[in-house]
Design an enzyme around this catalytic site. Structure first.
Site, PDB file in Angstrom:
ATOM      1  N   PRO A 178      27.322  61.485  -8.493  1.00 33.17           N
ATOM      2  CA  PRO A 178      26.672  62.448  -7.310  1.00 33.17           C
ATOM      3  C   PRO A 178      26.221  61.857  -6.124  1.00 33.17           C
ATOM      4  O   PRO A 178      25.691  60.609  -6.076  1.00 33.17           O
ATOM      5  CB  PRO A 178      25.446  63.187  -8.276  1.00 33.17           C
ATOM      6  N   GLY A 179      26.136  62.736  -5.266  1.00 25.06           N
ATOM      7  CA  GLY A 179      25.762  61.990  -3.862  1.00 25.06           C
ATOM      8  C   GLY A 179      26.481  60.965  -3.239  1.00 25.06           C
ATOM      9  O   GLY A 179      25.887  60.369  -2.583  1.00 25.06           O
ATOM     10  N   ARG A 180      27.683  60.902  -3.653  1.00 28.86           N
ATOM     11  CA  ARG A 180      28.524  59.855  -3.176  1.00 28.86           C
ATOM     12  C   ARG A 180      28.004  58.401  -3.311  1.00 28.86           C
ATOM     13  O   ARG A 180      28.520  57.444  -2.773  1.00 28.86           O
ATOM     14  CB  ARG A 180      28.909  60.116  -1.707  1.00 28.86           C
ATOM     15  N   LEU A 181      27.190  58.148  -4.409  1.00 28.04           N
ATOM     16  CA  LEU A 181      26.576  57.099  -4.952  1.00 28.04           C
ATOM     17  C   LEU A 181      27.442  56.403  -6.013  1.00 28.04           C
ATOM     18  O   LEU A 181      26.907  56.211  -6.861  1.00 28.04           O
ATOM     19  CB  LEU A 181      25.098  56.948  -5.030  1.00 28.04           C
TER      20      LEU A 181
END
Length: 201
Positions: A178-181
């Site tokens: 999630p969150g491009r992490l």
């Protein structure tokens, strides 16, 4: 302790093979498909999709016409990269970089015999990467090949067609978060083993 990194294991090829098998089991369309990037000696890149037809202990294999553009670029600059992308539900990518060599005719024949007859005939018919006047020209070439081999089920290996092995020098494994992490690990060849590092997404 970095649990995700540890769970990947010490051998990225084993993990890559397991991810590929999971993609097959989940029913993803052509999970063996990967983007193959090559470059000319002066650095002009090109990419196209290929099907990776085998992950061996130390190599990945793909097959093509030896007179195609990709084959010409590999002959001039025998280094390449592959990128797999497994969309939902897996949300994974794998990047492989390394050197490329041709398989022997005997090695190529083993795979060629597993192909459907129409695919074996297609390998003979297509002057891959060369200009065609129109679709009818390709159909005529296929008709000629079908007549040539009409009396035999054992379509022989074309002398201009075969396999390549990419021997990895670096492999990156990527898992969406999630969150491009995202989780991202890079393995680099170190003697007989691999040096493993977590990278920022």
């Amino acid at each position: 302790m970095d649990a995700w990194l540890e769970n990947l294991g010490d051998d990225p090829l084993a993990t890559l093979a397991a991810w590929l098998e999971e993609a097959r089991a989940r029913g993803l369309h052509e999970p063996e498909a990967a983007a193959l990037a090559t470059a000319t000696p002066d650095g002009r890149p090109a990419a196209r999709m290929v099907l990776v037809r085998g992950i061996q202990e130390r190599e990945l294999r793909f097959y093509t016409n030896h007179e195609s553009r990709k084959a010409d670029e590999i002959a001039e600059n025998p280094r390449a990269a592959l990128v797999f992308h497994w969309a939902p539900p897996l949300h994974r990518q794998a990047r492989v970089e390394g050197s490329v060599t041709r398989l022997t005719d005997d090695e190529s024949l083993v795979y060629f015999r597993t192909r459907a007859r129409e695919s074996r005939l297609g390998a003979w018919a297509s002057p891959q990467s060369r200009p065609l006047a129109d679709r009818e020209e390709l159909d005529r070439l296929l008709d000629e090949v079908e007549r040539r081999f009409a009396a035999t089920e054992d379509v022989p290996l074309p002398p201009f067609w075969g396999g390549y092995r990419l021997t990895p020098e670096a492999i990156e494994l990527w898992q969406s978060r999630p969150g491009r992490l995202h989780d991202r690990a890079r393995y680099e060849r170190a003697g007989e083993g691999w040096l493993r590092t977590r990278l920022a997404p």
